[in-house]
Enzyme design. Sequence first.
Site, PDB file in Angstrom:
ATOM      1  CD  GLN A 105      26.065 -14.714  16.517  1.00 29.23           C
ATOM      2  OE1 GLN A 105      25.165 -14.842  15.691  1.00 29.23           O
ATOM      3  NE2 GLN A 105      25.828 -14.718  17.808  1.00 29.23           N
ATOM      4  CG  ASP A 106      34.087 -14.411  15.917  1.00 30.41           C
ATOM      5  OD1 ASP A 106      33.897 -15.587  15.596  1.00 30.41           O
ATOM      6  OD2 ASP A 106      35.057 -13.750  15.524  1.00 30.41           O
ATOM      7  CG  ASN A 107      28.561 -15.434  20.234  1.00 30.44           C
ATOM      8  OD1 ASN A 107      28.097 -14.493  19.614  1.00 30.44           O
ATOM      9  ND2 ASN A 107      28.126 -16.663  20.079  1.00 30.44           N
ATOM     10  CE  LYS A 151      19.436 -18.850  29.652  1.00 29.96           C
ATOM     11  NZ  LYS A 151      19.785 -18.322  28.321  1.00 29.96           N
ATOM     12  CG  ASP A 152      22.451 -21.350  33.104  1.00 27.18           C
ATOM     13  OD1 ASP A 152      21.759 -21.549  32.081  1.00 27.18           O
ATOM     14  OD2 ASP A 152      23.592 -20.865  33.057  1.00 27.18           O
ATOM     15  CE1 TYR A 205      29.201 -18.860  22.183  1.00 27.33           C
ATOM     16  CE2 TYR A 205      30.489 -17.704  23.837  1.00 27.33           C
ATOM     17  CZ  TYR A 205      29.262 -18.051  23.297  1.00 27.33           C
ATOM     18  OH  TYR A 205      28.108 -17.575  23.873  1.00 27.33           O
ATOM     19  CE  LYS A 232      27.532 -23.431  21.259  1.00 26.10           C
ATOM     20  NZ  LYS A 232      26.844 -23.953  22.403  1.00 26.10           N
ATOM     21  NE  ARG A 276      28.822 -16.407  31.578  1.00 28.32           N
ATOM     22  CZ  ARG A 276      28.007 -15.355  31.649  1.00 28.32           C
ATOM     23  NH1 ARG A 276      26.780 -15.452  31.190  1.00 28.32           N
ATOM     24  NH2 ARG A 276      28.424 -14.223  32.181  1.00 28.32           N
ATOM     25  CG  HIS A 289      29.705 -25.237  25.536  1.00 28.53           C
ATOM     26  ND1 HIS A 289      29.663 -23.867  25.631  1.00 28.53           N
ATOM     27  CD2 HIS A 289      30.993 -25.604  25.756  1.00 28.53           C
ATOM     28  CE1 HIS A 289      30.883 -23.418  25.884  1.00 28.53           C
ATOM     29  NE2 HIS A 289      31.702 -24.451  25.959  1.00 28.53           N
ATOM     30  CG  HIS A 292      23.588 -22.679  27.925  1.00 26.08           C
ATOM     31  ND1 HIS A 292      24.427 -21.602  28.087  1.00 26.08           N
ATOM     32  CD2 HIS A 292      22.811 -22.708  29.026  1.00 26.08           C
ATOM     33  CE1 HIS A 292      24.162 -21.002  29.235  1.00 26.08           C
ATOM     34  NE2 HIS A 292      23.195 -21.654  29.824  1.00 26.08           N
TER      35      HIS A 292
END
Length: 188
Positions: free
Chosen positions: A51-53, A175-176, A135, A75, A63, A122, A66
């Site tokens: 998967q690419d994000n 969330k963070d 990533y 990653k 950010r 990360h 995580h």
Amino acid sequence: MAIVNFEDNCGGIEGLKVLEVKSFGDERGYFMETYNENDMKSCGIDCRFVQDNQSGSTKGVLRGLHFQIDYPQDKLVRVIKGEVFDVAVDLREGSRTFGKWFGVRLSAENRKQFFIPKNFAHGFLVLSDEAEFCYKVADFYHPNDEGGLMWNDPDIGVEWPIEELKGAPVILSEKDKKHSTFSEYKKS
């Protein structure tokens, strides 16, 4: 891909790698391979990315930190616009560098890539007015598998370059703001 240089075991942490890729440029612009399986294997990166994000953020956005709990991901990260300070924290139980961190500047200008193996937390801080972050990951996203650590946990001690924001605030998601401390993580 023509990897020009790579730093292995960054900050003394086994598995972390910073890659510098050859770029071919002239007055029209530039060209570079951003991924070549054979070149990656020659640097010790032998995983299948599925998967690419990509994310876009503004100055001061932080950010992270995580990680994935049951479905950890290798990653390969890079920045295609702007500049970030990118951080990985070793969460591998039994590792001699458990809880240690390493950070690197990634930018559209330096075109560096950062490989982060499974079982690391990360995160990144955007230093430019805007940044676009790309990533590759070696497992699919599992929405109920997210974990996180406080970005400013004193037990980890990441030295974020906050002073480079020149008074701009650090911007976190809700969330963070609620992640656990490293001490809480070790007890779970």
